[in-house]
Scaffold this active site. Structure first.
Site, PDB file in Angstrom:
ATOM      1  N   LYS A 118      20.229  41.207  39.100  1.00 41.00           N
ATOM      2  CA  LYS A 118      21.655  40.395  39.216  1.00 41.00           C
ATOM      3  C   LYS A 118      21.915  41.227  38.274  1.00 41.00           C
ATOM      4  O   LYS A 118      21.812  42.418  37.464  1.00 41.00           O
ATOM      5  CB  LYS A 118      21.267  38.976  38.642  1.00 41.00           C
TER       6      LYS A 118
ATOM      7  N   PHE B 269      28.214  24.294  39.842  1.00 37.06           N
ATOM      8  CA  PHE B 269      28.121  25.543  39.395  1.00 37.06           C
ATOM      9  C   PHE B 269      27.720  26.535  40.440  1.00 37.06           C
ATOM     10  O   PHE B 269      28.154  27.774  40.577  1.00 37.06           O
ATOM     11  CB  PHE B 269      26.862  25.878  38.287  1.00 37.06           C
TER      12      PHE B 269
ATOM     13  N   ARG C 220       7.864  34.718  38.117  1.00 37.36           N
ATOM     14  CA  ARG C 220       7.755  33.704  37.690  1.00 37.36           C
ATOM     15  C   ARG C 220       7.518  33.387  35.853  1.00 37.36           C
ATOM     16  O   ARG C 220       8.593  33.051  35.300  1.00 37.36           O
ATOM     17  CB  ARG C 220       7.441  32.394  38.048  1.00 37.36           C
TER      18      ARG C 220
ATOM     19  N   THR D   7      14.484  29.003  33.361  1.00 38.34           N
ATOM     20  CA  THR D   7      15.616  29.112  34.310  1.00 38.34           C
ATOM     21  C   THR D   7      16.749  29.486  33.684  1.00 38.34           C
ATOM     22  O   THR D   7      17.435  30.321  33.931  1.00 38.34           O
ATOM     23  CB  THR D   7      15.758  28.068  35.531  1.00 38.34           C
TER      24      THR D   7
ATOM     25  N   ARG E  31      14.448  36.831  31.005  1.00 41.79           N
ATOM     26  CA  ARG E  31      15.336  35.622  30.888  1.00 41.79           C
ATOM     27  C   ARG E  31      15.716  35.468  29.327  1.00 41.79           C
ATOM     28  O   ARG E  31      16.504  35.305  28.757  1.00 41.79           O
ATOM     29  CB  ARG E  31      14.797  34.474  31.339  1.00 41.79           C
TER      30      ARG E  31
ATOM     31  N   HIS F 182      16.583  36.935  39.472  1.00 41.28           N
ATOM     32  CA  HIS F 182      15.268  36.085  40.826  1.00 41.28           C
ATOM     33  C   HIS F 182      14.584  36.575  41.292  1.00 41.28           C
ATOM     34  O   HIS F 182      13.810  37.305  41.278  1.00 41.28           O
ATOM     35  CB  HIS F 182      16.497  36.144  41.925  1.00 41.28           C
TER      36      HIS F 182
HETATM   37  P1  IDP Z   1      14.899  29.392  39.253  1.00 41.39           P
HETATM   38  O1  IDP Z   1      15.925  31.067  39.494  1.00 41.39           O
HETATM   39  O2  IDP Z   1      14.723  29.455  38.021  1.00 41.39           O
HETATM   40  O3  IDP Z   1      14.157  29.723  41.042  1.00 41.39           O
HETATM   41  P2  IDP Z   1      16.441  27.985  40.657  1.00 41.39           P
HETATM   42  O4  IDP Z   1      17.238  26.108  40.615  1.00 41.39           O
HETATM   43  O5  IDP Z   1      17.103  27.929  41.924  1.00 41.39           O
HETATM   44  O6  IDP Z   1      16.483  28.329  39.572  1.00 41.39           O
HETATM   45  O7  IDP Z   1      18.373  28.099  40.374  1.00 41.39           O
HETATM   46  C1  IDP Z   1      18.778  29.226  41.269  1.00 41.39           C
HETATM   47  C2  IDP Z   1      20.253  29.824  40.087  1.00 41.39           C
HETATM   48  O8  IDP Z   1      21.104  29.259  39.386  1.00 41.39           O
HETATM   49  C3  IDP Z   1      19.370  30.080  38.917  1.00 41.39           C
HETATM   50  O9  IDP Z   1      18.977  30.965  38.299  1.00 41.39           O
HETATM   51  C4  IDP Z   1      20.585  30.206  37.387  1.00 41.39           C
HETATM   52  O10 IDP Z   1      21.359  31.977  38.152  1.00 41.39           O
HETATM   53  C5  IDP Z   1      21.730  29.133  38.449  1.00 41.39           C
HETATM   54  N1  IDP Z   1      21.385  27.796  37.711  1.00 41.39           N
HETATM   55  C6  IDP Z   1      20.880  26.883  38.169  1.00 41.39           C
HETATM   56  N2  IDP Z   1      20.959  25.901  37.102  1.00 41.39           N
HETATM   57  C7  IDP Z   1      21.575  25.880  36.518  1.00 41.39           C
HETATM   58  C8  IDP Z   1      22.950  25.368  35.793  1.00 41.39           C
HETATM   59  O11 IDP Z   1      22.276  23.703  35.607  1.00 41.39           O
HETATM   60  N3  IDP Z   1      23.586  24.927  35.723  1.00 41.39           N
HETATM   61  C9  IDP Z   1      24.203  26.713  35.671  1.00 41.39           C
HETATM   62  N4  IDP Z   1      23.442  27.578  36.330  1.00 41.39           N
HETATM   63  C10 IDP Z   1      22.293  27.620  37.185  1.00 41.39           C
HETATM   64 MG    MG Z   2      15.013  29.256  43.070  1.00 43.83          MG
END
Ligand code: IDP
Ligand code: MG
Length: 167
Positions: free
Chosen positions: A10, A58, A91, A97, A108, A125
């Protein structure tokens, strides 16, 4: 079982010059890189990529984040890794996350942060399951950009169109 997984470095990862570190960490997986490129992310691509988060408070900031608007880096690096249990391996190396909850030894956990406005800047990601990986890889890559045949393709006749070529 061999799997493909989409990895994005990213804009925060690029701005912090972490590309080399991240690729080194991912290389611990012994997976094979079968596609890689730099991408300027359109609003449409970002929104389609994060379609499952539409409606979240967000979401708009997340789209800006992925497009590089928060880091003055209008690009991401997109890669496809392929091999045994690729999704789980990536992962695990990526970590949770929420970068504050991620193990400090993960990518991360090492390099992520939560901004004051609440965006999880978590530097990479990684697709979360096989169905998502297929959807995302087809969104980010054309078949000829991937050096192995991952998914079924079809032949299409391209209508005459202008495209850039080397002069
Ligand atoms: P992941 O990237 O671990 O698969 P996802 O739930 O798919 O997690 O969320 C995608 C992206 O959105 C995350 O990598 C993060 O950058 C952002 N994100 C997810 N949940 C939150 C939150 O609760 N607050 C702020 N940003 C979030
Ligand atoms: Mg995801």
């Amino acid at each position: 079982m061999n799997q493909a997984v989409l990895i994005l470095i990213k804009p925060d990862g690029l701005k912090k010059s972490l590309t080399g570190n991240i690729l080194t960490r991912l290389s611990e997986s012994k997976l094979e890189i079968v596609a890689a490129k730099m991408v300027r992310v359109s609003k449409e691509l970002a929104e389609e990529h994060y379609q499952h988060l539409k409606g979240k408070p967000f979401f708009n900031e997340l789209i800006k984040y992925l497009r590089g608007e928060l880091h003055d880096r209008r690009k991401v690096m997109a890669l496809v890794y392929w091999g045994e249990d690729a999704i789980e391996k990536c992962r695990e190396l990526a970590g949770s996350t929420n970068p504050e909850e991620a193990e400090s030894t993960t990518i991360r956990g090492s390099y992520g942060r939560i901004t004051t406005i609440g965006v999880y800047e978590n530097v990479i990601h990684a697709s979360s399951n096989e169905a998502e990986a297929e959807r995302e890889i087809k969104l980010w890559f054309m078949p000829e950009e991937i050096i192995v045949d991952l998914y079924v393709t079809t032949q299409v006749l391209e209508k005459e169109r202008k495209k850039k070529a080397w002069a």
